[in-house]
Design an enzyme around this catalytic site. Sequence first.
Site: not given
Ligand SMILES: O=C(CO)COP(=O)(O)O
Length: 255
Positions: A9, A11, A96, A98, A168, A214
């Site tokens: 992802n 982002k 997600h 976010e 997640e 992570s």
């Molecule tokens: O939000 C994530 C994947 O959608 C996880 O992000 P990280 O791997 O940077 O923690």
Amino acid sequence: MRKQIIAGNWKMYKTATDARRFMQAINQTDWASELDIVICAPSITIPALIEELKGTERGIAIGAQNVHWEEEGAFTGEISVSMVKEVGARYVIIGHSERRTLFGETDEMVNKKVKRVLEAGLIPIVCVGESQTEREQGRTNEVVGMQVEAAFQGIEKKDMTKVIVAYEPVWAIGTGLASTPTDAEMVIAEIRRQISHLYDVETAESVRLQYGGSVKPNNIKSFLASPNIDGALVGGASLAADSFSQMIGAMEVSS
Ligand SMILES: O=C(CO)COP(=O)(O)O
């Protein structure tokens, strides 16, 4: 046997030029993978990625990170499933954390988006996960359970088997504090039990469940060793071609 799946992802990182560079670097590595490999990129970079993948044997699929639930309309700034499908996306991340926390996406919106994505023949990667506070209150299974139930309201069994669910935990995203494989397995096994309760055992056994938060080249193997974890949804560590390739390599060894 469920096919393992790693999805990056990206982002809001990478311009189309950066995306091309990433793919050119990936195309120079020499793995040939049996896994499903997906990169969920900013929608505007999808055509560049598709172009770089043409004629390669990488078997990488491209996904979007969000879509609107309507087919079209007066929704300034939004993007439809048909738009991302036409340029070559095959997956879409939905819900997600976010999007839920920063952009007010509700369980109802998640459900409408999942339906639209499935109707279009694309694969939704549906994200669920509890916050730090909810975890401290011992409410992880309750919160995740509610998200799962709401996301798949009205989804038929035949469609449910195509869906991917990514667990997640919000506190593990971008913090470097991954869940332990044992804890992640416990929540993910619970998600599978819940799908089996909502549908049946056969459906639950066919749905692929990912862990995200992570995930790095040095810990991905420990998650994939768990019986209910079928893959990973990776943020930061998917941005560099070498760490992305390393994770694929580690998954190959553990599968
Ligand atoms: O939000 C994530 C994947 O959608 C996880 O992000 P990280 O791997 O940077 O923690």
